[in-house]
Scaffold this motif. Structure first.
Motif, PDB file in Angstrom:
ATOM      1  N   CYS A 188      46.840 110.217  70.436  1.00 15.99           N
ATOM      2  CA  CYS A 188      47.148 111.031  71.614  1.00 15.99           C
ATOM      3  C   CYS A 188      46.688 112.478  71.427  1.00 15.99           C
ATOM      4  CB  CYS A 188      48.643 111.001  71.895  1.00 15.99           C
ATOM      5  SG  CYS A 188      49.244 109.452  72.599  1.00 15.99           S
TER       6      CYS A 188
ATOM      7  N   LEU B 144      50.008 114.394  74.578  1.00  8.73           N
ATOM      8  CA  LEU B 144      48.838 114.350  75.464  1.00  8.73           C
ATOM      9  C   LEU B 144      48.704 115.588  76.342  1.00  8.73           C
ATOM     10  CD1 LEU B 144      49.143 110.658  76.717  1.00  8.73           C
ATOM     11  CD2 LEU B 144      47.240 111.551  75.364  1.00  8.73           C
TER      12      LEU B 144
ATOM     13  N   MET C 207      54.877 110.939  74.246  1.00 12.66           N
ATOM     14  CA  MET C 207      53.452 110.883  74.595  1.00 12.66           C
ATOM     15  C   MET C 207      53.053 112.051  75.487  1.00 12.66           C
ATOM     16  SD  MET C 207      52.494 106.831  75.041  1.00 12.66           S
ATOM     17  CE  MET C 207      53.978 106.310  75.897  1.00 12.66           C
TER      18      MET C 207
END
Length: 266
Positions: free
Chosen positions: A74, A102, A98
């Motif tokens: 990520c 990200l 995440m």
């Protein structure tokens, strides 16, 4: 759809195989040269050794890597993400983690299972309320290529479905394995035992699928009072087989939660 798979392992291969033949542009980022060659030969996809220079908002990225390396993947994706839709089939790691890695919350989580390899998978999907309906439709279309799909109302549902369909094939294989062992002990050869047991499972599942009766009733219909089947079921009940299965499923769910906590730490 423009779909990029990060990782070319068994589950990614199964999904790619289900999508093959449709009008999609599929590329796979896979470090193994031999695996890249096989993917190209089998599915005529574009296989890359490293991430592309950039993605766009029209792209779909499927994260099909081990949970232990998801954070690293990520963080490598973040500078080139370009607002792409991210679908994660990595177990355990939640959307909040995440999103941090990200720098985007356009994320959908999926819990598939291994029968996807033969087009008989079951996938549970979850997306936060801010994810567009069109993104949900894309995720549904991708996973429907390898089996049944169901949308979950809460992210905790990913842990729930892990204990049912996600890990469920292993429970079924365990029972098949036990019955094959019993058939061999009864005098059948290994191949014949396997054939008989698999055919028995196939027939029983199809009967359960087609019958309007509860499965408990179907089971009771096989049991004559004082008969052979009743004796076997009595042994299962005495040994606590059913409670052990239910407890094992809860243990599975608990471990899914634990892994999510362990692997989501920065």
């Amino acid at each position: 759809m423009n779909i990029t798979f990060i990782g070319g392992g068994n589950m990614a291969t199964a999904i790619i195989g289900g999508l093959a033949g449709d009008e999609h542009h599929i590329q796979v980022v896979e470090p193994g040269a031999e695996k890249r060659q096989q993917l190209v030969a089998d599915f005529n996809v574009t296989a890359l050794a490293a991430l592309p220079a950039a993605f766009t908002a029209d792209d779909i990225i499927v994260l099909a890597v081990k949970p232990q390396v998801l954070r690293e993947v990520c963080q490598s994706l973040a500078p080139v993400l370009g607002g792409a839709l991210v679908i994660s089939i990595a177990a355990g790691i939640g959307i909040a983690a995440m999103t941090r890695w990200l720098g985007s919350d356009r994320i959908i989580r999926v819990m598939p299972n291994t029968p996807a390899m033969v087009g008989k998978g079951v996938s549970g999907l979850y997306a936060a309320a801010n994810v567009a309906a069109s993104d949900r439709e894309h995720a549904t279309a991708i996973m429907a290529a390898v089996g049944a799909t169901t949308w979950l109302a809460a992210e905790s549902g990913i842990d729930d479905i892990t204990s049912v369909s996600g890990s469920g094939p292993a429970y079924v294989f365990y029972f098949i394995e036990s019955m094959i062992e019993g058939a061999v002990k009864a005098g059948f050869g290994e191949e014949e035992a396997r054939r008989l047991v698999l055919a028995t499972f196939d027939g029983a599942v199809e009967l359960a699928r087609q019958s309007p009766l509860p499965v408990a009733t179907l089971r009771q219909n096989v049991m004559s009072k004082g008969g052979t089947t009743e004796r076997a079921i009595f042994r299962f009940e005495a040994d606590g087989v059913k409670p052990a299965i239910v407890a094992g499923m809860q243990d599975c769910r608990d471990r899914s939660v634990e892994l999510g906590v362990e692997l989501s730490k920065d």
